[in-house]
Design a protein around this motif. Structure first.
Motif, mmCIF file in Angstrom:
data_model
loop_
_atom_site.group_PDB
_atom_site.id
_atom_site.type_symbol
_atom_site.label_atom_id
_atom_site.label_comp_id
_atom_site.label_asym_id
_atom_site.label_seq_id
_atom_site.Cartn_x
_atom_site.Cartn_y
_atom_site.Cartn_z
ATOM 1 N N GLN A 167 11.923 -29.277 64.159
ATOM 2 C CA GLN A 167 13.269 -29.695 63.769
ATOM 3 C C GLN A 167 13.157 -30.945 62.916
ATOM 4 O OE1 GLN A 167 16.114 -30.048 66.882
ATOM 5 N NE2 GLN A 167 15.906 -27.912 67.499
ATOM 6 N N ARG A 168 14.156 -31.171 62.074
ATOM 7 C CA ARG A 168 14.165 -32.406 61.293
ATOM 8 C C ARG A 168 15.555 -33.007 61.247
ATOM 9 N NH1 ARG A 168 12.295 -30.749 55.278
ATOM 10 N NH2 ARG A 168 12.920 -32.892 54.924
ATOM 11 N N GLY A 169 15.565 -34.315 60.994
ATOM 12 C CA GLY A 169 16.823 -35.034 60.944
ATOM 13 C C GLY A 169 16.577 -36.416 60.365
ATOM 14 N N PRO A 170 17.621 -37.236 60.293
ATOM 15 C CA PRO A 170 17.459 -38.578 59.728
ATOM 16 C C PRO A 170 16.603 -39.486 60.601
ATOM 17 C CG PRO A 170 19.728 -38.182 60.431
ATOM 18 C CD PRO A 170 18.986 -36.907 60.642
ATOM 19 N N ARG A 171 16.051 -40.501 59.975
ATOM 20 C CA ARG A 171 15.180 -41.450 60.683
ATOM 21 C C ARG A 171 16.005 -42.447 61.497
ATOM 22 N NH1 ARG A 171 11.988 -43.101 55.358
ATOM 23 N NH2 ARG A 171 14.141 -42.933 54.614
ATOM 24 N N ILE A 172 15.331 -43.135 62.387
ATOM 25 C CA ILE A 172 15.973 -43.989 63.384
ATOM 26 C C ILE A 172 15.706 -45.466 63.085
ATOM 27 C CG2 ILE A 172 15.895 -44.605 65.835
ATOM 28 C CD1 ILE A 172 17.148 -41.908 65.243
#
Length: 199
Positions: A167-172
């Motif tokens: 899965q991928r998503g924005p960084r923290i």
DNA sequence: CTCTCGATGTTCT
DNA sequence: GAACATCGAGAGG
């Protein structure tokens, strides 16, 4: 236990490719007393060059970011908030400052030794970028370490094909970055892996 | 479970 | 002198 070693060519590719391919690979640590620890990489983030306002190298070449400008396959370790060491792996060709930050790992071999280094219960052991360095005894002495030597600290290929989906998503934790960089889906993790980072 | 807050040292302004 | 790719403890629900 014998772990093989990812060679430099693995890291000398586009950072997003390296990031995906690192999921499921094994972070291996050999302690001074000869004990070997290994943990699967389950969560990470890509930082891609001077044009990425979330990347430390967006401020240009400084003593601190120097290592990101060097050859791929080296470690970039730095201290954050005066307390925690974070581990990154330098990617792409020399002169292009990119890397991948490890956010969480899953204990695979010698978990007891990790618990001795970091006395906590449960998945709290290494489900965060500052936690995993503590659990594997990685500190800023390993800044610029060559990860292709196969001693003290390196990455081994996946021991078996990936079962989980990526899965991928924005960084923290990069509120300071430009909106487009803040929103870029450059964090990758293994779906439903209970060892991934909490945030 | 959620939220808030303090710790602490290096880097860059 | 501010900010920082975070963590854990403690308070409250």
């Amino acid at each position: 236990m014998k772990f093989s070693v990812l060679e430099r060519a693995f890291y000398a590719r586009p950072t997003l490719e390296v990031a995906e391919d690192l999921l499921g690979c094994l972070l291996v640590r050999e302690l001074p007393d000869g004990q070997q620890l290994a943990a699967r990489i389950v969560d990470l983030e890509a930082y891609i060059g001077e044009e990425d306002s979330a990347c430390h190298a967006s401020k240009g070449r400084t003593p601190r970011t120097q290592v990101m400008y060097g050859p791929p396959g080296h470690a970039y370790v730095y201290l954050i908030y005066g307390l925690h060491h974070l581990l990154n792996l330098v990617t792409e060709e020399a002169g292009r400052p990119c890397g991948v930050m490890l956010r969480a790992v899953q204990p695979l071999h010698n978990e007891e030794a990790m618990r001795a280094l970091r006395q906590v219960k449960g998945r709290n052991l290494c489900n965060g970028p500052g936690k995993l360095t503590a659990a594997l005894a990685v500190n800023k002495d390993y800044n610029q370490w060559d990860m292709t030597l196969g001693e003290q600290l390196w990455v081994a290929p996946r021991s078996e094909p990936l079962q989980e989906t990526i899965q991928r998503g924005p960084r923290i934790g990069i509120d300071y970055a430009e909106p487009e960089d803040r929103e870029a889906p450059w964090r990758f993790w293994l779906a439903e892996n209970p060892w991934r980072s909490l945030r």
